[in-house]
Scaffold this active site. Structure first.
Site, PDB file in Angstrom:
ATOM      1  N   LYS A 211       0.861  -1.198   0.000  1.00 32.71           N
ATOM      2  CA  LYS A 211       0.000   0.000   0.000  1.00 32.71           C
ATOM      3  C   LYS A 211       0.895   1.246   0.000  1.00 32.71           C
ATOM      4  O   LYS A 211       0.678   2.173  -0.770  1.00 32.71           O
ATOM      5  CB  LYS A 211      -0.881   0.014   1.238  1.00 32.71           C
ATOM      6  N   ASN A 212       1.917   1.247   0.842  1.00 24.90           N
ATOM      7  CA  ASN A 212       2.729   2.457   1.012  1.00 24.90           C
ATOM      8  C   ASN A 212       3.715   2.713  -0.120  1.00 24.90           C
ATOM      9  O   ASN A 212       4.281   3.793  -0.200  1.00 24.90           O
ATOM     10  CB  ASN A 212       3.451   2.427   2.367  1.00 24.90           C
TER      11      ASN A 212
ATOM     12  N   CYS B  22      -4.242  12.678  13.034  1.00 25.38           N
ATOM     13  CA  CYS B  22      -4.947  11.406  13.188  1.00 25.38           C
ATOM     14  C   CYS B  22      -4.574  10.835  14.560  1.00 25.38           C
ATOM     15  O   CYS B  22      -3.760  11.393  15.284  1.00 25.38           O
ATOM     16  CB  CYS B  22      -4.584  10.443  12.070  1.00 25.38           C
TER      17      CYS B  22
ATOM     18  N   ARG C 106       0.307  15.150  12.391  1.00 27.56           N
ATOM     19  CA  ARG C 106       0.931  14.744  11.123  1.00 27.56           C
ATOM     20  C   ARG C 106       1.342  16.014  10.341  1.00 27.56           C
ATOM     21  O   ARG C 106       0.697  16.397   9.389  1.00 27.56           O
ATOM     22  CB  ARG C 106      -0.008  13.881  10.300  1.00 27.56           C
TER      23      ARG C 106
ATOM     24  N   ASP D 116       5.193   0.963  12.004  1.00 27.09           N
ATOM     25  CA  ASP D 116       3.956   0.354  11.510  1.00 27.09           C
ATOM     26  C   ASP D 116       3.787  -1.085  11.976  1.00 27.09           C
ATOM     27  O   ASP D 116       2.747  -1.693  11.727  1.00 27.09           O
ATOM     28  CB  ASP D 116       3.914   0.394   9.975  1.00 27.09           C
TER      29      ASP D 116
ATOM     30  N   ARG E  97      -8.534  -0.088   5.233  1.00 26.19           N
ATOM     31  CA  ARG E  97      -7.723   0.945   4.577  1.00 26.19           C
ATOM     32  C   ARG E  97      -6.436   0.358   4.034  1.00 26.19           C
ATOM     33  O   ARG E  97      -5.914   0.824   3.031  1.00 26.19           O
ATOM     34  CB  ARG E  97      -7.374   2.061   5.569  1.00 26.19           C
TER      35      ARG E  97
HETATM   36  C1  EPZ Z   1       4.664   7.082   6.119  1.00 25.86           C
HETATM   37  O1  EPZ Z   1       3.891   8.163   6.597  1.00 25.86           O
HETATM   38  C2  EPZ Z   1       3.731   5.868   6.127  1.00 25.86           C
HETATM   39  N1  EPZ Z   1       2.575   6.119   5.256  1.00 25.86           N
HETATM   40  C3  EPZ Z   1       3.242   5.592   7.552  1.00 25.86           C
HETATM   41  O2  EPZ Z   1       2.470   4.392   7.504  1.00 25.86           O
HETATM   42  C4  EPZ Z   1       4.461   5.350   8.440  1.00 25.86           C
HETATM   43  O3  EPZ Z   1       4.028   5.162   9.770  1.00 25.86           O
HETATM   44  C5  EPZ Z   1       5.398   6.563   8.373  1.00 25.86           C
HETATM   45  O4  EPZ Z   1       5.771   6.819   6.997  1.00 25.86           O
HETATM   46  C6  EPZ Z   1       6.680   6.359   9.175  1.00 25.86           C
HETATM   47  O5  EPZ Z   1       7.360   5.234   8.693  1.00 25.86           O
HETATM   48  C7  EPZ Z   1       2.719   5.992   3.919  1.00 25.86           C
HETATM   49  O6  EPZ Z   1       3.792   5.705   3.420  1.00 25.86           O
HETATM   50  C8  EPZ Z   1       1.502   6.235   3.093  1.00 25.86           C
HETATM   51  P1  EPZ Z   1       6.693  10.520   8.013  1.00 25.86           P
HETATM   52  P2  EPZ Z   1       4.487   9.667   6.500  1.00 25.86           P
HETATM   53  O7  EPZ Z   1       6.595  11.793   7.264  1.00 25.86           O
HETATM   54  O8  EPZ Z   1       5.403   9.782   5.373  1.00 25.86           O
HETATM   55  C9  EPZ Z   1       7.294  13.748  11.400  1.00 25.86           C
HETATM   56  C10 EPZ Z   1       0.596   3.022   7.824  1.00 25.86           C
HETATM   57  O9  EPZ Z   1       0.236   2.509   8.888  1.00 25.86           O
HETATM   58  N2  EPZ Z   1       7.107  14.728  10.305  1.00 25.86           N
HETATM   59  O10 EPZ Z   1       7.789   9.575   7.665  1.00 25.86           O
HETATM   60  O11 EPZ Z   1       3.330  10.588   6.597  1.00 25.86           O
HETATM   61  C11 EPZ Z   1       6.034  12.938  11.690  1.00 25.86           C
HETATM   62  O12 EPZ Z   1       5.188  13.627  12.601  1.00 25.86           O
HETATM   63  C12 EPZ Z   1       1.070   4.467   7.821  1.00 25.86           C
HETATM   64  O13 EPZ Z   1       0.666   2.432   6.716  1.00 25.86           O
HETATM   65  C13 EPZ Z   1       7.371  16.067  10.560  1.00 25.86           C
HETATM   66  O14 EPZ Z   1       7.726  16.446  11.669  1.00 25.86           O
HETATM   67  O15 EPZ Z   1       5.310   9.747   7.869  1.00 25.86           O
HETATM   68  C14 EPZ Z   1       6.600  11.664  12.276  1.00 25.86           C
HETATM   69  O16 EPZ Z   1       6.879  11.869  13.648  1.00 25.86           O
HETATM   70  C15 EPZ Z   1       0.796   5.169   9.142  1.00 25.86           C
HETATM   71  N3  EPZ Z   1       7.203  16.979   9.544  1.00 25.86           N
HETATM   72  C16 EPZ Z   1       7.912  11.475  11.525  1.00 25.86           C
HETATM   73  O17 EPZ Z   1       8.240  12.757  10.972  1.00 25.86           O
HETATM   74  C17 EPZ Z   1       6.826  16.587   8.276  1.00 25.86           C
HETATM   75  O18 EPZ Z   1       6.727  17.454   7.390  1.00 25.86           O
HETATM   76  C18 EPZ Z   1       7.821  10.464  10.381  1.00 25.86           C
HETATM   77  O19 EPZ Z   1       6.716  10.827   9.579  1.00 25.86           O
HETATM   78  C19 EPZ Z   1       6.571  15.217   8.037  1.00 25.86           C
HETATM   79  C20 EPZ Z   1       6.729  14.300   9.060  1.00 25.86           C
END
Ligand code: EPZ
Length: 422
Positions: free
Chosen positions: A22-23, A115, A120, A309, A401
């Site tokens: 999915k990701n 969420c 996020r 995850d 989802r």
């Molecule tokens: C991806 O989300 C995945 N989703 C998430 O999987 C996964 O948990 C996450 O990466 C971490 O591995 C998809 O790929 C669709 P991040 P993403 O930006 O990219 C902070 C699932 O269960 N951050 O890597 O949105 C954020 O708050 C989902 O399949 C900032 O501070 O996550 C977090 O603490 C849930 N500023 C950390 O970075 C930003 O601009 C990692 O988030 C962006 C993120």
């Protein structure tokens, strides 16, 4: 709203085919915006998140056809304004931002809501796109990005306080493919899904090096062509079924997986006392529940570390593993909604400052529980497999989802589950 009723106690055996990721699918579907030609993407899982992305792309003007796991998408004539209502319902749709900006010179995308797993933010995405020359404005809940003179390559460090950003790396990498000159992304996310996206983009004619490491270099090109691509296996679905097999299995085989992507998960399943055997090609493994089980200490971290995850699913395994276990989530410190529901089933868990402290109990008991987010729901299904009695899991839409036909797959393995239409 559908519910899943899981009658605990049925052992799992046999084999299951793991779906495409999915990701990886979500950013790759969005990347089709970068070309006006046909893109054929295979092994796209039939889950509501990918269906949302397809709806968003169609609303943008893409011509999309889906037959089972194959999606053909052509973005010949595309709008630069993503549909507010659809985008705000799925955070991952933020990854249309970079491709829209690169292709159209403008992108209007709703600010993603937070969420239950935590705030996020998208500040790192915007930092990267601004560095490429985009102007960022906010209006009516939308982010408005404009780059009337096009995008220019830049040196960008994407590190945030919680480590790298997966979708932020994707957005900047996609935008940089059509920027003028060279872009270097430091502190990039190195997840396999980022590498899969880079492989898709390079097949379209992009010039990307270093994807899968912390430093990615992109040389901009004038345009990108249509391409055919098969998405990598879903390592989180595979990990979820590995945990199910360790909990309730008498030898369960997972096919269509990638051993390389499962190292950190496999290490913890073995550390807690279970056996995992991979075939020579590394695309299949069999998991056997162990006899000598023991608690373990896990701290999530960006790939290749232990994935956030898979934090909830491992908790579901450890709540009936003898001894004390600690699971710390350094990426989403609030991602413990599943713990209160597991406690309803008799688990002994204390959540303190981003760490779950688990004391293993003999057995859980069924209780009516509520899913709260995608991976928390999976954890509740796992826990119910060996709980005494029948557990009713409501708000099943969370699990739909990101898990393709999970009830059918569990039934194939011998689990006593039934989906109750609600
Ligand atoms: C991806 O989300 C995945 N989703 C998430 O999987 C996964 O948990 C996450 O990466 C971490 O591995 C998809 O790929 C669709 P991040 P993403 O930006 O990219 C902070 C699932 O269960 N951050 O890597 O949105 C954020 O708050 C989902 O399949 C900032 O501070 O996550 C977090 O603490 C849930 N500023 C950390 O970075 C930003 O601009 C990692 O988030 C962006 C993120």
């Amino acid at each position: 709203m559908d519910k899943l009723v899981v009658h605990g106690g049925s052992p799992l055996r046999g084999s299951v085919n793991i779906s495409g990721s999915k990701n990886a699918s979500l950013p790759i579907l969005a990347a089709a915006i970068l070309s006006g030609e046909d893109c054929i993407i295979r092994r796209v899982p039939d889950v509501s998140d990918t269906n949302y992305m397809i709806q968003i792309l169609s609303a943008l003007g893409a011509d999309v056809e889906r037959s089972s796991g194959t999606v053909r998408i052509t973005c010949a004539d595309i709008s630069d304004e993503a549909p507010y209502e659809l985008v705000r319902r799925m955070r991952a749709s933020i990854c249309v931002m970079g491709p829209l900006l690169a292709r159209k010179g403008r992108a209007v995308v709703s600010l993603p809501g937070g969420c239950v797993i935590g705030d996020r933010p998208v500040d790192l995405h915007l930092r990267g796109l601004e560095a490429l020359g985009a102007k960022v404005e906010f209006e009516g809940g939308n982010i408005i990005l404009t780059a009337p003179d096009g995008l220019r390559g830049a040196e960008i460090d994407l590190r945030g306080s919680n480590g790298p950003t997966v979708l932020g790396t994707d957005n900047v990498m996609m935008a940089a493919t059509l920027a003028e000159g060279i872009t270097v992304i430091e502190s990039a996310a190195a997840e396999p899904e980022v590498l899969d996206l880079a492989n898709f983009l390079n097949a379209m004619g992009a010039k990307i090096e270093g994807a899968g490491t912390r430093r990615i270099t992109i040389e901009g090109v004038k345009e990108l062509r249509g391409v055919e691509h098969t998405v990598i296996p879903d390592r989180i679905e595979a990990g979820t079924f590995m945990a199910a097999a360790a909990l309730a299995g008498e030898g369960v085989t997972l096919n269509r997986i990638c051993r390389e992507h499962l190292k950190a998960i496999t290490e913890q399943i073995i550390k807690s006392g279970h056996r995992v055997e991979f075939n020579a090609e590394g695309d299949s493994c069999t998991v056997y529940r162990g006899e000598e089980l023991r608690g373990c200490e896990i701290s999530t971290s960006p790939y290749p570390g232990y994935p956030t995850d898979m934090q909830a699913q491992m908790t579901a395994l450890l709540v009936t593993t003898p001894g004390i276990s600690l699971i710390k989530d350094t990426i989403f410190p609030q991602r413990f909604m599943h713990c209160s529901e597991l406690k309803r089933m008799g688990a002994d868990i204390k959540v303190d400052n981003g760490t779950a402290i688990i004391r293993g109990v003999e057995k859980l008991s069924a209780a009516p529980v509520m899913a709260s987010d995608l991976r928390a729901s999976a954890a509740l299904v796992l826990a119910a497999l060996t709980a005494k009695g029948s557990t009713e899991i409501s708000r099943l839409y969370h699990i739909d989802r990101g898990y393709e036909h999970i009830d059918e797959k569990l039934l194939t393995l011998g689990a006593a589950v039934e989906r109750v239409k609600g």
